[in-house]
Design an enzyme around this catalytic site. Structure first.
Site, PDB file in Angstrom:
ATOM      1  N   SER A 176      92.286 -56.729 -51.421  1.00  0.00           N
ATOM      2  CA  SER A 176      91.575 -55.678 -51.509  1.00  0.00           C
ATOM      3  C   SER A 176      90.918 -55.430 -50.144  1.00  0.00           C
ATOM      4  CB  SER A 176      90.794 -56.113 -52.518  1.00  0.00           C
ATOM      5  OG  SER A 176      89.478 -56.777 -52.055  1.00  0.00           O
TER       6      SER A 176
ATOM      7  N   ARG B 246      91.667 -51.524 -49.252  1.00  0.00           N
ATOM      8  CA  ARG B 246      90.681 -50.706 -49.227  1.00  0.00           C
ATOM      9  C   ARG B 246      90.584 -49.663 -47.950  1.00  0.00           C
ATOM     10  NH1 ARG B 246      87.178 -53.847 -50.202  1.00  0.00           N
ATOM     11  NH2 ARG B 246      86.984 -53.748 -52.471  1.00  0.00           N
TER      12      ARG B 246
ATOM     13  N   ASN C  73      91.721 -45.734 -47.847  1.00  0.00           N
ATOM     14  CA  ASN C  73      90.662 -44.708 -47.445  1.00  0.00           C
ATOM     15  C   ASN C  73      90.934 -43.916 -46.118  1.00  0.00           C
ATOM     16  OD1 ASN C  73      88.259 -44.484 -49.079  1.00  0.00           O
ATOM     17  ND2 ASN C  73      88.672 -46.636 -49.142  1.00  0.00           N
TER      18      ASN C  73
END
Lengths: 306, 156
Positions: A233, A237, A241
């Site tokens: 994660s 992440r 993004n």
């Protein structure tokens, strides 16, 4: 119309392909009998190279930005004074102080590595993200000029991505380092038995021995997923993004080919999204740092009760 | 977007940069910051101390001043008292001296008078005899009349 769509798709595709150097398996190119180490000419070749390839653009920018970060802070560290700080030292001290505060609040243990690592992450990831704010076509265009005129490459074979954090290899590489540190400090602080116990005795536990034996594999599965999810994660992440942000820049850039009105509108949108993106890149760098500190603190946390 | 050696490369690069930062960036900068923090803290506490010292000194000075005033007042008062005392003593002595002088003068006068009396008495006796001789034209037996003459002299 179909042709235009194709060029748009090509444009996007070109922007999303890395400059790849790797081991091309045999018979990928016409007339190629054995595996060779070479530059990939298109995304299919890059894909065919599999694991034995390096994204030169990503790796290069990553190293360049890392060196910029290090050179900047090393300059400060070399001329550092405990008297009245000036200019660059002020700037560096603000960042160092910010990182130190965060580490002190979230990581109440003694470790000389966590804080410098947090600083590295914050500034380096920020710089990597910052590449997103440089006009999407500028650096690829420069690279194309250099590639075509100095190295004699075909224009459509020069791929050049400039934002290292849009490459999952880069973000996951850092996240995996953090993961290794989590394992290392967990084992060092809790002992191997303690670490395995933590993984297998939570969240379900019972005083009944038989029931506990049944719970252990369930706990183990849950906690292992939990553990693995941390680096994944963490890396994905940041990647997600940044990738999405870059994609929006590319899509807006497509408008430039749609006439004056659309072009001007696209320019305005680039600026708006650019402002918005400043927030995102800072936030993502900060989140990466904070999560790293938190994971380190969890690895150190011995007497935890779920 | 392929998973490849870039992953390993970034892992190594990250580890190296973390190590470099720890060794060559973090340590010197945080050390300087901690030093400055200490210097500022020391400076502030020194200023505090100085202010406290000043306050103490002022208090002491005013106290000294008060004591000095009090002492000077005492000294003046003492001097006044002493001067009064000296004056009194002088008056007293003067009086005693005066009295003594008067007494001495009186006793001298007394002595003079007694002496004069004695002389007078002796002369009176001689004069009386001489007068009597003149009157009687005869010699008087001094021996025979000495009793009477002495009685006469004693009456004087």
């Amino acid at each position: 119309m179909a042709g235009e769509t194709l060029t748009s798709a090509e444009y996007i595709h070109h922007h999303l392909t890395n400059l790849t150097f790797g081991k091309l398996p045999a018979h990928t190119r016409p007339g190629q009998d054995q595996a060779v180490w070479t530059m990939a000419h298109n995304s299919n070749e890059a894909g065919a190279m599999g694991f034995w390839a390096v994204h030169l653009d990503m790796m290069g920018w990553s190293l360049v930005l890392g060196l910029i970060f290090f050179a900047l802070f090393r300059t400060v560290a070399r001329n550092v004074t405990s008297g009245v700080p000036r200019g660059l030292q002020n700037f560096a001290e603000i960042i160092v102080d910010f990182v130190q505060d965060n580490v002190k609040n979230m990581f109440p243990y003694k470790n000389v590595m966590v804080a410098p690592m947090a600083l590295t992450i914050l500034v380096w990831v920020f710089l990597m993200n910052f590449m997103d704010l440089i006009a999407v076509d500028l650096l690829p265009w420069v690279a194309k000029l250099v590639g075509v005129h100095l190295m004699g490459a075909e224009p459509h074979q020069v791929f050049f991505k400039v934002v290292p954090s849009t490459d999952p290899n880069v973000t996951l590489g850092m996240a995996f380092d953090v993961f290794l540190l989590i394992l290392f400090y967990s084992v060092r602080e809790k002992g191997l038995g303690g670490f395995i116990g933590e993984l297998s005795l939570h969240p379900f536990s019972s005083k009944n021995i038989l029931l506990q034996i049944v719970f252990i594999p369930i706990n183990l599965v849950l906690e292992l997923v939990n553990l693995i999810a941390k680096p994944v994660s963490l890396g994905l992440r940041l990647f997600g993004n940044m990738y999405a942000g870059e994609m929006i820049f590319i899509l807006i850039a497509l408008m430039y080919s749609g006439g004056i009105v659309l072009g001007v509108f696209g320019g305005a949108l680039q600026i708006v999204w650019g402002f918005f993106h400043i927030l995102i890149i800072s936030l993502q760098a900060f989140i990466f740092m904070v999560l790293t500190i938190v994971y380190m603190a969890q690895a150190y946390d011995t007497g935890e009760s779920h | 977007m392929n998973f490849n050696l870039t992953f390993i490369g970034q892992m190594i690069a990250f580890a190296i940069f973390v190590w470099l930062t720890m060794r060559y960036v973090w340590a010197p900068i945080t050390k300087a910051m901690a030093e400055r923090q200490k210097q500022i803290a020391d400076g502030l506490s020194a200023a505090d101390r100085a202010a406290r010292d000043l306050e103490l000194a002022q208090e002491k000075a005013s106290q000294e001043l008060r004591t000095a005033k009090q002492q000077s007042a005492e000294i003046v008062e003492m001097a006044n008292k002493r001067s009064n005392q000296i004056i009194d003593e002088a008056k007293h002595q003067a009086r005693i001296e005066g009295e003594r002088l008067i007494a001495a003068a009186k006793s001298e006068i007394e002595q003079e008078r007694n002496r004069a009396k004695e002389a007078l008495r002796a002369e009176v006796a001689a004069l009386a005899i001489a007068g009597a001789e003149k009157i009687l034209e005869t010699s008087v037996d001094a021996k025979a009349h000495s009793d009477m003459l002495e009685k006469l002299a004693a009456k004087l």
